[in-house]
Design a protein around this motif. Structure first.
Motif, PDB file in Angstrom:
ATOM      1  N   HIS A 269      52.813  99.619 148.677  1.00 39.25           N
ATOM      2  CA  HIS A 269      54.334  99.230 148.351  1.00 39.25           C
ATOM      3  C   HIS A 269      55.050  99.140 149.753  1.00 39.25           C
ATOM      4  CE1 HIS A 269      57.836  98.041 146.297  1.00 39.25           C
ATOM      5  NE2 HIS A 269      58.287  99.188 146.292  1.00 39.25           N
TER       6      HIS A 269
ATOM      7  N   ASP B 115      58.501  99.087 150.785  1.00 41.98           N
ATOM      8  CA  ASP B 115      59.431  99.993 150.781  1.00 41.98           C
ATOM      9  C   ASP B 115      59.080 101.381 150.907  1.00 41.98           C
ATOM     10  OD1 ASP B 115      61.274  98.104 150.396  1.00 41.98           O
ATOM     11  OD2 ASP B 115      61.304  98.221 148.138  1.00 41.98           O
TER      12      ASP B 115
ATOM     13  N   THR C 268      46.020  91.042 152.042  1.00 43.33           N
ATOM     14  CA  THR C 268      47.285  90.365 151.543  1.00 43.33           C
ATOM     15  C   THR C 268      47.574  89.291 152.642  1.00 43.33           C
ATOM     16  OG1 THR C 268      49.435  90.934 151.502  1.00 43.33           O
ATOM     17  CG2 THR C 268      48.218  92.521 152.931  1.00 43.33           C
TER      18      THR C 268
ATOM     19  N   TYR D 183      53.067  98.703 156.050  1.00 41.21           N
ATOM     20  CA  TYR D 183      51.993  98.506 155.151  1.00 41.21           C
ATOM     21  C   TYR D 183      51.451  97.252 155.546  1.00 41.21           C
ATOM     22  CZ  TYR D 183      50.264  95.875 151.305  1.00 41.21           C
ATOM     23  OH  TYR D 183      49.213  95.059 150.539  1.00 41.21           O
TER      24      TYR D 183
ATOM     25  N   SER E 217      48.560  86.515 147.790  1.00 42.24           N
ATOM     26  CA  SER E 217      50.429  86.448 147.814  1.00 42.24           C
ATOM     27  C   SER E 217      50.499  87.320 146.825  1.00 42.24           C
ATOM     28  CB  SER E 217      50.546  85.080 147.631  1.00 42.24           C
ATOM     29  OG  SER E 217      50.259  84.459 146.625  1.00 42.24           O
ATOM     30  N   ASN E 218      52.062  87.325 146.403  1.00 43.98           N
ATOM     31  CA  ASN E 218      52.396  88.276 145.497  1.00 43.98           C
ATOM     32  C   ASN E 218      51.905  87.996 144.219  1.00 43.98           C
ATOM     33  OD1 ASN E 218      54.438  88.394 147.795  1.00 43.98           O
ATOM     34  ND2 ASN E 218      55.553  89.765 146.480  1.00 43.98           N
TER      35      ASN E 218
ATOM     36  N   LYS F 223      57.640  97.439 141.889  1.00 44.02           N
ATOM     37  CA  LYS F 223      57.454  96.034 142.701  1.00 44.02           C
ATOM     38  C   LYS F 223      58.804  95.264 142.032  1.00 44.02           C
ATOM     39  CE  LYS F 223      53.994  97.280 144.939  1.00 44.02           C
ATOM     40  NZ  LYS F 223      52.621  97.090 144.864  1.00 44.02           N
TER      41      LYS F 223
ATOM     42  N   LEU G  91      60.175  95.541 138.077  1.00 42.21           N
ATOM     43  CA  LEU G  91      61.309  96.189 138.107  1.00 42.21           C
ATOM     44  C   LEU G  91      62.436  95.390 137.383  1.00 42.21           C
ATOM     45  CD1 LEU G  91      62.783  99.026 139.134  1.00 42.21           C
ATOM     46  CD2 LEU G  91      63.484  97.459 141.330  1.00 42.21           C
TER      47      LEU G  91
ATOM     48  N   PRO H  75      68.484  95.446 142.276  1.00 46.44           N
ATOM     49  CA  PRO H  75      68.916  95.354 143.740  1.00 46.44           C
ATOM     50  C   PRO H  75      68.322  94.137 144.378  1.00 46.44           C
ATOM     51  CG  PRO H  75      67.380  97.088 143.114  1.00 46.44           C
ATOM     52  CD  PRO H  75      67.518  96.458 141.913  1.00 46.44           C
ATOM     53  N   LEU H  76      69.179  93.284 144.500  1.00 45.54           N
ATOM     54  CA  LEU H  76      68.789  92.003 145.515  1.00 45.54           C
ATOM     55  C   LEU H  76      68.871  92.396 146.877  1.00 45.54           C
ATOM     56  CD1 LEU H  76      67.538  89.340 145.459  1.00 45.54           C
ATOM     57  CD2 LEU H  76      69.711  88.455 145.268  1.00 45.54           C
TER      58      LEU H  76
ATOM     59  N   ASN I 169      64.640  85.044 150.755  1.00 50.13           N
ATOM     60  CA  ASN I 169      63.512  85.271 151.005  1.00 50.13           C
ATOM     61  C   ASN I 169      62.413  84.596 150.298  1.00 50.13           C
ATOM     62  OD1 ASN I 169      65.131  87.694 151.642  1.00 50.13           O
ATOM     63  ND2 ASN I 169      63.513  88.264 153.201  1.00 50.13           N
TER      64      ASN I 169
ATOM     65  N   TRP J 257      54.032  83.160 144.212  1.00 54.64           N
ATOM     66  CA  TRP J 257      53.509  84.114 143.034  1.00 54.64           C
ATOM     67  C   TRP J 257      52.181  83.603 142.638  1.00 54.64           C
ATOM     68  CZ3 TRP J 257      55.993  88.524 142.591  1.00 54.64           C
ATOM     69  CH2 TRP J 257      57.381  88.677 143.258  1.00 54.64           C
TER      70      TRP J 257
ATOM     71  N   ASN K  99      63.831  84.688 146.191  1.00 56.20           N
ATOM     72  CA  ASN K  99      63.929  85.695 145.383  1.00 56.20           C
ATOM     73  C   ASN K  99      65.067  85.433 144.307  1.00 56.20           C
ATOM     74  OD1 ASN K  99      61.797  87.116 146.396  1.00 56.20           O
ATOM     75  ND2 ASN K  99      63.397  88.392 147.644  1.00 56.20           N
TER      76      ASN K  99
ATOM     77  N   HIS L 120      62.391  92.979 156.713  1.00 59.24           N
ATOM     78  CA  HIS L 120      62.124  91.896 155.756  1.00 59.24           C
ATOM     79  C   HIS L 120      61.370  90.655 155.912  1.00 59.24           C
ATOM     80  CE1 HIS L 120      63.711  90.884 151.305  1.00 59.24           C
ATOM     81  NE2 HIS L 120      62.537  90.605 151.521  1.00 59.24           N
TER      82      HIS L 120
ATOM     83  N   TYR M 125      56.536  83.976 153.338  1.00 58.50           N
ATOM     84  CA  TYR M 125      55.025  83.886 153.151  1.00 58.50           C
ATOM     85  C   TYR M 125      54.788  82.626 152.648  1.00 58.50           C
ATOM     86  CZ  TYR M 125      55.504  89.031 153.541  1.00 58.50           C
ATOM     87  OH  TYR M 125      55.896  90.366 153.913  1.00 58.50           O
TER      88      TYR M 125
ATOM     89  N   TYR N  87      65.355 103.778 146.386  1.00 60.28           N
ATOM     90  CA  TYR N  87      66.635 103.205 146.108  1.00 60.28           C
ATOM     91  C   TYR N  87      67.544 104.493 146.389  1.00 60.28           C
ATOM     92  CZ  TYR N  87      63.822  99.762 144.353  1.00 60.28           C
ATOM     93  OH  TYR N  87      62.914  98.877 144.247  1.00 60.28           O
TER      94      TYR N  87
HETATM   95  O1  DAU Z   1      52.565  89.314 149.660  1.00 56.60           O
HETATM   96  C1  DAU Z   1      51.804  90.253 149.157  1.00 56.60           C
HETATM   97  C2  DAU Z   1      52.338  91.448 148.805  1.00 56.60           C
HETATM   98  O2  DAU Z   1      53.163  91.415 147.809  1.00 56.60           O
HETATM   99  C3  DAU Z   1      51.414  92.580 148.842  1.00 56.60           C
HETATM  100  O3  DAU Z   1      50.378  92.851 149.721  1.00 56.60           O
HETATM  101  C4  DAU Z   1      52.123  93.808 148.330  1.00 56.60           C
HETATM  102  O4  DAU Z   1      51.254  95.070 148.184  1.00 56.60           O
HETATM  103  C5  DAU Z   1      52.900  93.699 147.128  1.00 56.60           C
HETATM  104  O5  DAU Z   1      53.749  94.826 147.053  1.00 56.60           O
HETATM  105  C6  DAU Z   1      54.127  92.614 147.509  1.00 56.60           C
HETATM  106  O6  DAU Z   1      54.806  92.825 148.771  1.00 56.60           O
HETATM  107  P1  DAU Z   1      56.379  92.337 148.701  1.00 56.60           P
HETATM  108  O7  DAU Z   1      57.176  93.164 149.572  1.00 56.60           O
HETATM  109  O8  DAU Z   1      56.416  90.915 149.008  1.00 56.60           O
HETATM  110  O9  DAU Z   1      56.782  92.572 147.200  1.00 56.60           O
HETATM  111  P2  DAU Z   1      57.867  93.339 146.360  1.00 56.60           P
HETATM  112  O10 DAU Z   1      57.667  93.296 144.995  1.00 56.60           O
HETATM  113  O11 DAU Z   1      58.588  94.661 147.062  1.00 56.60           O
HETATM  114  O12 DAU Z   1      59.284  92.594 146.772  1.00 56.60           O
HETATM  115  C7  DAU Z   1      59.067  91.035 146.510  1.00 56.60           C
HETATM  116  C8  DAU Z   1      60.359  90.330 146.994  1.00 56.60           C
HETATM  117  O13 DAU Z   1      61.543  90.949 146.323  1.00 56.60           O
HETATM  118  C9  DAU Z   1      60.591  90.793 148.595  1.00 56.60           C
HETATM  119  O14 DAU Z   1      61.231  89.547 149.278  1.00 56.60           O
HETATM  120  C10 DAU Z   1      61.631  92.118 148.453  1.00 56.60           C
HETATM  121  C11 DAU Z   1      62.553  91.645 147.289  1.00 56.60           C
HETATM  122  N1  DAU Z   1      62.864  92.925 146.511  1.00 56.60           N
HETATM  123  C12 DAU Z   1      61.969  93.764 146.225  1.00 56.60           C
HETATM  124  C13 DAU Z   1      62.367  94.888 145.285  1.00 56.60           C
HETATM  125  C14 DAU Z   1      61.316  95.862 145.038  1.00 56.60           C
HETATM  126  C15 DAU Z   1      64.298  93.009 146.243  1.00 56.60           C
HETATM  127  O15 DAU Z   1      65.196  92.086 146.424  1.00 56.60           O
HETATM  128  N2  DAU Z   1      64.643  94.075 145.457  1.00 56.60           N
HETATM  129  C16 DAU Z   1      63.666  94.950 145.192  1.00 56.60           C
HETATM  130  O16 DAU Z   1      64.259  95.947 144.313  1.00 56.60           O
END
Ligand code: DAU
Ligand code: NAD
Length: 344
Positions: free
Chosen positions: A84, A86, A123, A147, A175-176, A186, A190, A202-203, A209, A213, A246, A273, A277, A326
């Motif tokens: 993760h 964060d 990743t 990370y 990818s994600n 994640k 969430l 929380p955005l 970004n 998916w 997002n 941030h 990708y 958070y």
């Molecule tokens: O791209 C592959 C990667 O995807 C993996 O290598 C990582 O293990 C995996 O955690 C994921 O990383 P991201 O940072 O892209 O995923 P995350 O779910 O943390 O966040 C997805 C997007 O959403 C990112 O632009 C940040 C945003 N976000 C995330 C969280 C947790 C928010 O806006 N609010 C949030 O609370």
């Protein structure tokens, strides 16, 4: 095939183990997983009595534990990681220990035991932010979060074992992922579980970004595909079927769940941030890989899974570990506040 899987009690690893045992009736799986906060025996509770599956509670940083599990394995599929972004911003040390040092322990054991195939699950974040175009496997690695840096370091270690020791290793860069059993820190789980409880999401930053998916069951099929058909020393990008900002993702989920826009709460951006990708996946598809899970249907199935399985995710959210980030970044003002309740 006798497989050693690492991190098989996490999100993607557990989906992979279930998939390969179902698809290959002669395969066996040993799963080494130390059970961090992200590991969960409930993810594979359905396999508890399967004679072709065995979980060993062990740490990939421990050479003795690793050698004991790897003895006799035909192939290793390596998922175990701190995953993760964060958390890596708050403290990167466990990321270096598991993702870099742990990967080295595995590579070294695989070389000594002459394992026939080593799949390293990586990743798209190793390429860094891609403002335009698409990352190919030959692009330079330019990680931006601790990370991503730890994953890039492990990719380079894999490369070095191929070149120096002739280890038959391959790398996947996905990818994600989204789908069942994803720990609810994640973004997507969430979002879904907060919406279910009418809690704010929380955005980060302006929400523009872009992420690509991939449904977890397509990712695990791609890992299986590369295990069987990948060429030693090569990396393979594994993108999804839908790329969006997002904000766009949240709008789709909001539409599917019938929730108000007021639940989406802008917060200060994640430091470092990555903006976008984007993967060029022609190397994988030209080998014959095809996705089987269109995005819209997979998203609806994922929401349905979280709706049907509160007993899986509620205890994880109640334990609260997911919201440390958070609390630290946003002083606890956000997660836990019900929509409509006054801000503290
Ligand atoms: O791209 C592959 C990667 O995807 C993996 O290598 C990582 O293990 C995996 O955690 C994921 O990383 P991201 O940072 O892209 O995923 P995350 O779910 O943390 O966040 C997805 C997007 O959403 C990112 O632009 C940040 C945003 N976000 C995330 C969280 C947790 C928010 O806006 N609010 C949030 O609370
Ligand atoms: P996860 O955090 O859900 O699970 C990680 C698992 O590894 C857990 O079961 C944990 O207990 C185990 N683990 C951690 N440290 C360990 C150690 N030292 N020894 C043994 N086990 C240990 O992760 P995930 O989302 O399933 O990701 C799996 C892999 O896929 C990771 O390598 C990650 O970098 C990669 N990946 C993830 C995504 C994504 O979107 N989640 C995308 C691309 C690549």
């Amino acid at each position: 095939m006798r497989l050693l899987v690492t991190g098989g009690l996490g999100f993607i690893g557990s989906n992979f183990v279930r998939h390969v045992l179902k698809s290959h009736p002669s395969w066996t799986v040993v799963n080494i997983d130390v059970l961090t906060y992200a590991g969960n025996p409930a993810n594979l509770a359905d396999l508890a009595r399967n004679p072709r599956y065995r979980w060993v509670r062990g740490d990939i940083r421990d050479p003795r534990a690793v050698a004991g599990c790897m003895e006799g394995a035909d192939a290793v599929v390596h998922f175990a990681a701190e995953s993760h972004v964060d958390r890596s911003i708050l403290d990167a040390s466990s990321f270096i220990e598991t993702n870099v040092l742990g990967t080295n322990v595995l590579l070294d054991a695989a070389r000594r035991l002459s394992v026939g195939r080593f799949v390293h699950v990586s990743t798209d974040e190793v390429y860094g932010s891609v403002e335009q175009g698409f990352s190919t496997e030959d692009d330079p690695l330019a990680p931006n979060s601790p990370y991503a840096a730890s994953k890039a370091a492990s990719d380079l270690l894999v490369r070095s074992y191929v070149v120096t020791h002739g280890l038959p290793a391959v790398i996947t860069r996905a990818s994600n992922n989204f789908g069942p059993y994803q720990y609810p820190e994640k973004a997507l789980p969430l979002l879904i579980t907060n919406f279910m409880d009418d809690l704010p999401f929380p955005l980060y930053g302006d929400g523009l970004n872009v992420r690509d998916w991939v449904y977890v069951l397509d990712h695990v099929r791609a890992v299986e595909f590369v295990l069987l058909k990948g060429k030693t020393g090569e990396a393979y990008n594994v993108g999804g079927t839908h790329s969006c900002t997002n904000k766009e993702l949240i709008e789709r989920v909001r539409g599917l769940m019938g929730k108000p826009a007021s639940l989406v709460t802008p917060v200060p951006d994640r430091p470092g941030h990555d903006r976008r990708y984007a993967l060029d996946c022609r190397k994988l598809t030209s080998l014959g890989f095809k996705h089987a899970h269109p995005f819209e249907a997979a998203l609806a199935k994922t929401i349905a899974w979280y709706r049907a399985n509160p007993a899986w995710w509620r205890p994880l959210k109640k334990a609260g570990g997911y919201k440390k980030y958070y609390d630290k970044q946003y002083a606890g003002r956000l997660v836990g506040r019900r929509a409509g309740a006054p801000k503290r």
